[in-house]
Motif scaffolding. Sequence first.
Motif, PDB file in Angstrom:
ATOM      1  N   THR A 204       0.846  -1.183   0.000  1.00 27.87           N
ATOM      2  CA  THR A 204       0.000   0.000   0.000  1.00 27.87           C
ATOM      3  C   THR A 204       0.887   1.239   0.000  1.00 27.87           C
ATOM      4  O   THR A 204       2.072   1.166   0.334  1.00 27.87           O
ATOM      5  CB  THR A 204      -0.896   0.006   1.251  1.00 27.87           C
ATOM      6  N   SER A 205       0.302   2.392  -0.359  1.00 27.76           N
ATOM      7  CA  SER A 205       1.111   3.618  -0.410  1.00 27.76           C
ATOM      8  C   SER A 205       0.232   4.844  -0.268  1.00 27.76           C
ATOM      9  O   SER A 205      -1.004   4.779  -0.380  1.00 27.76           O
ATOM     10  CB  SER A 205       1.874   3.697  -1.734  1.00 27.76           C
ATOM     11  N   CYS A 206       0.879   5.982  -0.044  1.00 28.99           N
ATOM     12  CA  CYS A 206       0.219   7.281  -0.136  1.00 28.99           C
ATOM     13  C   CYS A 206       1.260   8.305  -0.571  1.00 28.99           C
ATOM     14  O   CYS A 206       2.474   8.074  -0.464  1.00 28.99           O
ATOM     15  CB  CYS A 206      -0.430   7.691   1.182  1.00 28.99           C
ATOM     16  N   LYS A 207       0.784   9.440  -1.070  1.00 27.31           N
ATOM     17  CA  LYS A 207       1.681  10.517  -1.495  1.00 27.31           C
ATOM     18  C   LYS A 207       1.303  11.788  -0.748  1.00 27.31           C
ATOM     19  O   LYS A 207       0.111  12.112  -0.598  1.00 27.31           O
ATOM     20  CB  LYS A 207       1.594  10.724  -3.007  1.00 27.31           C
ATOM     21  N   THR A 208       2.315  12.500  -0.274  1.00 26.97           N
ATOM     22  CA  THR A 208       2.101  13.735   0.474  1.00 26.97           C
ATOM     23  C   THR A 208       3.040  14.821  -0.044  1.00 26.97           C
ATOM     24  O   THR A 208       4.000  14.526  -0.760  1.00 26.97           O
ATOM     25  CB  THR A 208       2.369  13.526   1.981  1.00 26.97           C
ATOM     26  N   ILE A 209       2.750  16.042   0.343  1.00 21.90           N
ATOM     27  CA  ILE A 209       3.631  17.161   0.019  1.00 21.90           C
ATOM     28  C   ILE A 209       4.479  17.470   1.256  1.00 21.90           C
ATOM     29  O   ILE A 209       3.942  17.679   2.349  1.00 21.90           O
ATOM     30  CB  ILE A 209       2.833  18.414  -0.404  1.00 21.90           C
ATOM     31  N   GLU A 210       5.791  17.454   1.071  1.00 23.13           N
ATOM     32  CA  GLU A 210       6.739  17.679   2.162  1.00 23.13           C
ATOM     33  C   GLU A 210       7.734  18.767   1.764  1.00 23.13           C
ATOM     34  O   GLU A 210       7.887  19.097   0.583  1.00 23.13           O
ATOM     35  CB  GLU A 210       7.493  16.389   2.491  1.00 23.13           C
ATOM     36  N   LYS A 211       8.430  19.308   2.764  1.00 25.35           N
ATOM     37  CA  LYS A 211       9.489  20.289   2.522  1.00 25.35           C
ATOM     38  C   LYS A 211      10.789  19.562   2.203  1.00 25.35           C
ATOM     39  O   LYS A 211      11.232  18.702   2.969  1.00 25.35           O
ATOM     40  CB  LYS A 211       9.691  21.188   3.736  1.00 25.35           C
ATOM     41  N   ASP A 212      11.388  19.906   1.087  1.00 26.81           N
ATOM     42  CA  ASP A 212      12.692  19.338   0.750  1.00 26.81           C
ATOM     43  C   ASP A 212      13.726  19.929   1.708  1.00 26.81           C
ATOM     44  O   ASP A 212      13.854  21.155   1.807  1.00 26.81           O
ATOM     45  CB  ASP A 212      13.056  19.698  -0.690  1.00 26.81           C
ATOM     46  N   PRO A 213      14.452  19.096   2.455  1.00 20.14           N
ATOM     47  CA  PRO A 213      15.400  19.620   3.457  1.00 20.14           C
ATOM     48  C   PRO A 213      16.561  20.400   2.840  1.00 20.14           C
ATOM     49  O   PRO A 213      17.224  21.157   3.550  1.00 20.14           O
ATOM     50  CB  PRO A 213      15.895  18.351   4.158  1.00 20.14           C
ATOM     51  N   LEU A 214      16.812  20.234   1.544  1.00 19.88           N
ATOM     52  CA  LEU A 214      17.921  20.940   0.899  1.00 19.88           C
ATOM     53  C   LEU A 214      17.478  22.244   0.240  1.00 19.88           C
ATOM     54  O   LEU A 214      18.207  23.239   0.263  1.00 19.88           O
ATOM     55  CB  LEU A 214      18.584  20.032  -0.144  1.00 19.88           C
ATOM     56  N   THR A 215      16.284  22.257  -0.351  1.00 18.52           N
ATOM     57  CA  THR A 215      15.827  23.444  -1.076  1.00 18.52           C
ATOM     58  C   THR A 215      14.728  24.211  -0.351  1.00 18.52           C
ATOM     59  O   THR A 215      14.415  25.339  -0.717  1.00 18.52           O
ATOM     60  CB  THR A 215      15.297  23.041  -2.458  1.00 18.52           C
ATOM     61  N   ASN A 216      14.128  23.581   0.635  1.00 19.79           N
ATOM     62  CA  ASN A 216      12.993  24.139   1.375  1.00 19.79           C
ATOM     63  C   ASN A 216      11.761  24.318   0.488  1.00 19.79           C
ATOM     64  O   ASN A 216      10.821  25.010   0.837  1.00 19.79           O
ATOM     65  CB  ASN A 216      13.354  25.470   2.045  1.00 19.79           C
ATOM     66  N   GLU A 217      11.783  23.672  -0.677  1.00 20.44           N
ATOM     67  CA  GLU A 217      10.639  23.735  -1.575  1.00 20.44           C
ATOM     68  C   GLU A 217       9.688  22.579  -1.290  1.00 20.44           C
ATOM     69  O   GLU A 217      10.079  21.536  -0.759  1.00 20.44           O
ATOM     70  CB  GLU A 217      11.117  23.665  -3.029  1.00 20.44           C
ATOM     71  N   ASP A 218       8.425  22.772  -1.661  1.00 17.49           N
ATOM     72  CA  ASP A 218       7.444  21.697  -1.525  1.00 17.49           C
ATOM     73  C   ASP A 218       7.701  20.632  -2.585  1.00 17.49           C
ATOM     74  O   ASP A 218       7.860  20.956  -3.776  1.00 17.49           O
ATOM     75  CB  ASP A 218       6.028  22.237  -1.686  1.00 17.49           C
ATOM     76  N   VAL A 219       7.768  19.379  -2.154  1.00 12.95           N
ATOM     77  CA  VAL A 219       7.972  18.272  -3.087  1.00 12.95           C
ATOM     78  C   VAL A 219       6.984  17.157  -2.752  1.00 12.95           C
ATOM     79  O   VAL A 219       6.549  17.021  -1.601  1.00 12.95           O
ATOM     80  CB  VAL A 219       9.410  17.711  -3.027  1.00 12.95           C
ATOM     81  N   GLU A 220       6.647  16.360  -3.756  1.00 12.24           N
ATOM     82  CA  GLU A 220       5.760  15.209  -3.521  1.00 12.24           C
ATOM     83  C   GLU A 220       6.605  14.013  -3.087  1.00 12.24           C
ATOM     84  O   GLU A 220       7.603  13.695  -3.735  1.00 12.24           O
ATOM     85  CB  GLU A 220       4.968  14.853  -4.767  1.00 12.24           C
ATOM     86  N   VAL A 221       6.185  13.391  -1.998  1.00 11.17           N
ATOM     87  CA  VAL A 221       6.881  12.223  -1.461  1.00 11.17           C
ATOM     88  C   VAL A 221       5.901  11.056  -1.441  1.00 11.17           C
ATOM     89  O   VAL A 221       4.739  11.212  -1.029  1.00 11.17           O
ATOM     90  CB  VAL A 221       7.418  12.484  -0.041  1.00 11.17           C
TER      91      VAL A 221
END
Length: 698
Positions: A49-66
Amino acid sequence: MEKTFSHVDYLWDEQKAAELGDDQVALFLYRSNILGADLRITNYGGGNTSCKTIEKDPLTNEDVEVMWVKGSGGDIGTLTRQGIAGLYTERLRNLKNVYGGLEDEDRMVGLFNHCIYDLDSKAPSIDTPLHGLLPFAHIDHLHPDALIAIAAAEDSEKITKEIWGDTMGWVPWQRPGFDLGLQLEKCLNENPGIRGIVLGSHGLFTWGDTSYECYINSLEVIEKASSYIEKKVKENGSVFGGQKIESLPADQRKDQAAKLMPLLRGLASSENRMIGHFTDSDTVLQFINSNDLDKLAPMGTSCPDHFLRTKIQPLILDLDKDADLDDTEAVLAKLEPSFEQYRQEYKDYYESCKHDNSPAMRDPNPVIIIFPGVGMFSFAKNKQTTRVASEFYINAINVMRGAEAITSYTSLPRQEAFDIEYWLLEEAKLQRMPKEQPLSRKVALVTGAAGGIGKAIADKLVAEGANVVLTDMSDEALKEAVATYKKDQVAGAVCDVTSEEAIKKAYKEACLAFGGVDIVIHSAGLAISKALEDTTQKDWDLLQNVLVKGQFLMAQEGVAIMRKQGLGGDIVNIASKNGLVSGPNNVGYGTAKAAQQHMTRLLAAELGSDKIRVNTVNPDGVIVGSKIWEGAWAEGRAKAYGIEVKDLPAHYAKRNLLNEIILPDDIADGVFACVGVLQKSTGNTINVDGGMANAFVR
């Protein structure tokens, strides 16, 4: 809003889900756990099973999908935060730019590590791209019996269309990997708006925008498939071509299984010792007693999750259900050729399908063994694995039942099955498994195990990897003791060691629960401390019956099973320093303990040729946690030494050379030394008494 289903369990709890708030990962884990709680939806370790969320990239501080997905080797029913992998979705999708085709699958798995977002991730599984290349927030990949029946049926694509119309996609069989993820993506692009995809011979993909929507979607799809199959079964009027033979009555099935298990275990352990499991459920009996057994069983299972645990096909025994199984030589004469033929056919399968870089052939013995009219046995490295193998074969039975009701069952080609079974990635997973514990694959039976020294011994043996059958006279105490262990570790059997019938029942339980017995620990006991003139015949008889007769009966029945298995074994008798040392007010107890010690030496001399080792552990002064000190014995010993009962622990500690208090755990360590360390020691006595010079045996 509560939903009603007939073929799956609706387990979503609105209150529990509300407590998780908007934590999508927590909701995905909750969904996973309740899906995994229903074996009709997926078995242990099956699906992901899985899910996708929006998180802060620790290197760019941009929103990324994880993407958060079940990691390699996990189980959705018990999945926790520690069992998932977190990957950058975009990086995973960018792997399409470097994918070199089907020959590149193994390399792609290594590249998953370059997509890791969460540094605490579990190793990503081979199914990771199947989730990552689909755009949905929540995805379930499940192996429901009903869906695999449709996926494994002849004309599977046509049937999928008949059931769901244009709302479900269909992808033909392909080994899991990056390319299968591309095929799912292609199917979705060509069929926008579908609610899921059936994977030929494999399973199901479903999805939703929320965890709840995904959950409901999965249940509704499975429910519709199950209802369709149920209708087809009713229309056909019979299952598996109808019944060929009748089952024995339940009690007789258990009797036959218990007698046969040690023989099967010995044969199935020709390369590696195995633990057994038996089931005679209605589902199993319907299949193994049917006219179509001989047609369907050799075809093998279809879903990779099934045959990876059950081997490609079972062994069907050529035995009459009511055969005389007490004649060991005659039964072995029937069984041995069947096992040898199975092993040879497995070797032929390996040789005809292997590649230049295939791993070495694994154990060729059967995992699933079918005894028409009686039930189904499974054998694997531990109880959980063998129980799960049995459950997976029951899943396979359900798949065959459904597929045959729809059109006809189809299995994977042998080469496809081999390529899964001996996939280098599967081999790497096996190599990563932790080293087995010293007593792994061993079955022990411990008397007097509901408390005191016996319970400490059982605890130690379980901690070192053994399966243990705890026996005790008290049903209530036994249930409390068994409840302290995890599932698949132990079984319990009420047993009065002075009763031959009770002992036979206890060993029967050991055979049915685990396949036989390798270690027998006679720990049941009592103590009576009286002067000669105060010792009654009743006292004498009780001591002799429990300590000496009980030890004799336990050894007699245990050795009979060990000889059937042909795997050797261990017997350890818990005696006492009092069997060596002449002390006051101890004629009954000391004599019985001396008899136990000498019986050990006699049996060691007799059983050496069977590779059965027999040793003694002599405790002394085990006051803390020992049942025999609760009452008259303590009072008698205190009187003998001219002290008060409360001073006994200090008295016993001071009188040994090490000045140590002896605990039940210390006796358990002595037992483990005999069965887990001293592999070439028999007829010996280990004193666990802190050092009592007058009890030195040499």
